[in-house]
Design an enzyme around this catalytic site. Structure first.
Site, short mmCIF file in Angstrom:
data_model
loop_
_atom_site.label_atom_id
_atom_site.label_comp_id
_atom_site.label_asym_id
_atom_site.label_seq_id
_atom_site.Cartn_x
_atom_site.Cartn_y
_atom_site.Cartn_z
N GLU A 243 0.87 -1.19 0.00
CA GLU A 243 0.00 0.00 0.00
C GLU A 243 0.90 1.23 0.00
O GLU A 243 1.64 1.47 0.95
CB GLU A 243 -0.92 -0.02 1.24
CG GLU A 243 -1.65 1.27 1.52
CD GLU A 243 -2.35 1.86 0.31
OE1 GLU A 243 -3.25 1.22 -0.24
OE2 GLU A 243 -1.98 2.99 -0.08
N LYS A 244 0.82 2.00 -1.07
CA LYS A 244 1.77 3.09 -1.28
C LYS A 244 1.67 4.24 -0.29
O LYS A 244 2.58 5.06 -0.21
CB LYS A 244 1.63 3.64 -2.71
CG LYS A 244 0.28 4.29 -3.00
CD LYS A 244 0.25 4.80 -4.43
CE LYS A 244 -1.08 5.40 -4.80
NZ LYS A 244 -2.05 4.38 -5.21
N HIS A 245 0.60 4.32 0.48
CA HIS A 245 0.45 5.43 1.43
C HIS A 245 1.08 5.18 2.79
O HIS A 245 1.26 6.10 3.58
CB HIS A 245 -1.03 5.74 1.66
CG HIS A 245 -1.68 6.38 0.47
ND1 HIS A 245 -2.34 5.64 -0.48
CD2 HIS A 245 -1.76 7.67 0.09
CE1 HIS A 245 -2.80 6.46 -1.39
NE2 HIS A 245 -2.47 7.70 -1.08
N HIS B 51 4.40 6.78 -4.50
CA HIS B 51 3.18 7.57 -4.41
C HIS B 51 3.30 8.73 -5.39
O HIS B 51 4.38 9.29 -5.56
CB HIS B 51 2.98 8.08 -2.98
CG HIS B 51 1.70 8.83 -2.80
ND1 HIS B 51 1.56 10.15 -3.14
CD2 HIS B 51 0.49 8.42 -2.34
CE1 HIS B 51 0.31 10.52 -2.88
NE2 HIS B 51 -0.36 9.49 -2.40
N HIS C 44 -2.01 15.75 -6.31
CA HIS C 44 -2.00 14.53 -5.49
C HIS C 44 -0.60 14.30 -4.94
O HIS C 44 0.32 14.00 -5.70
CB HIS C 44 -2.44 13.35 -6.36
CG HIS C 44 -2.58 12.06 -5.62
ND1 HIS C 44 -2.72 10.85 -6.25
CD2 HIS C 44 -2.61 11.78 -4.28
CE1 HIS C 44 -2.82 9.88 -5.36
NE2 HIS C 44 -2.75 10.42 -4.14
N CYS D 114 -1.88 12.20 2.93
CA CYS D 114 -2.06 12.40 1.49
C CYS D 114 -3.21 13.38 1.31
O CYS D 114 -4.25 13.22 1.95
CB CYS D 114 -2.39 11.07 0.80
SG CYS D 114 -2.97 11.27 -0.89
N HIS E 195 -6.09 11.04 -0.09
CA HIS E 195 -6.45 9.76 0.55
C HIS E 195 -6.33 9.77 2.06
O HIS E 195 -6.44 8.71 2.68
CB HIS E 195 -5.63 8.63 -0.07
CG HIS E 195 -5.85 8.50 -1.55
ND1 HIS E 195 -4.91 8.85 -2.49
CD2 HIS E 195 -6.96 8.10 -2.22
CE1 HIS E 195 -5.41 8.64 -3.71
NE2 HIS E 195 -6.65 8.20 -3.58
FE FE2 Z 1 -2.62 9.45 -2.27
#
Ligand code: FE2
Length: 131
Positions: free
Chosen positions: A16-18, A46, A52, A116, A119
């Site tokens: 999960e990139k976050h 990310h 973003h 983020c 997100h």
């Molecule tokens: Fe994001």
């Protein structure tokens, strides 16, 4: 009553990139300086665009058995390609990786939170032993 903690997400940073990846020794000597590095996007990058991006990372230490966490550092990433000529036309970007030196006297848990702009809030933790 809704709590902010309901919106703090977590997962495996490898998938999960976050999720912040916390790199530090598993065990440190009491009172000795060590480095904590935190990266969002370590395995899966990310996006880092005007629209973003990761806006900030904060690092906390919670002593084992304690009743509060202590903020070690908070890092804002302010450049995401914004420019008077338009989004993503700017000359500079900051990346979502930081490192900070710290020392502790007792074992506990390191926490990293990352935000983020699309997100929301993400967290990770890592135990820290003291010898
Ligand atoms: Fe994001």
């Amino acid at each position: 009553m809704t709590k902010l903690s309901e919106f703090v997400k977590s997962a495996d940073w490898k998938s999960e990139k976050h999720v912040p990846a916390i790199d530090c020794p598993e065990s440190v000597k009491a009172g000795d300086w060590f480095t904590v590095a935190v990266t969002v996007g370590k395995e899966i990058p990310h996006p880092n665009t005007t629209e973003h991006h990761i806006a900030w990372i904060a690092v906390h230490f919670a002593p084992a058995g304690g009743k509060a966490s202590f903020e070690i550092g908070r890092f804002e990433f302010s450049a995401h390609g914004q420019s008077a000529t338009g989004p993503n036309q700017g000359p500079v970007y900051t990346d979502s990786t930081v490192s900070v030196r710290a020392r502790v006297t007792v074992p506990g848990t390191l926490f990293a939170t990352a935000y983020c702009n699309i997100h929301g809030l993400w967290e990770a933790d890592r135990p820290l032993q003291v010898s």
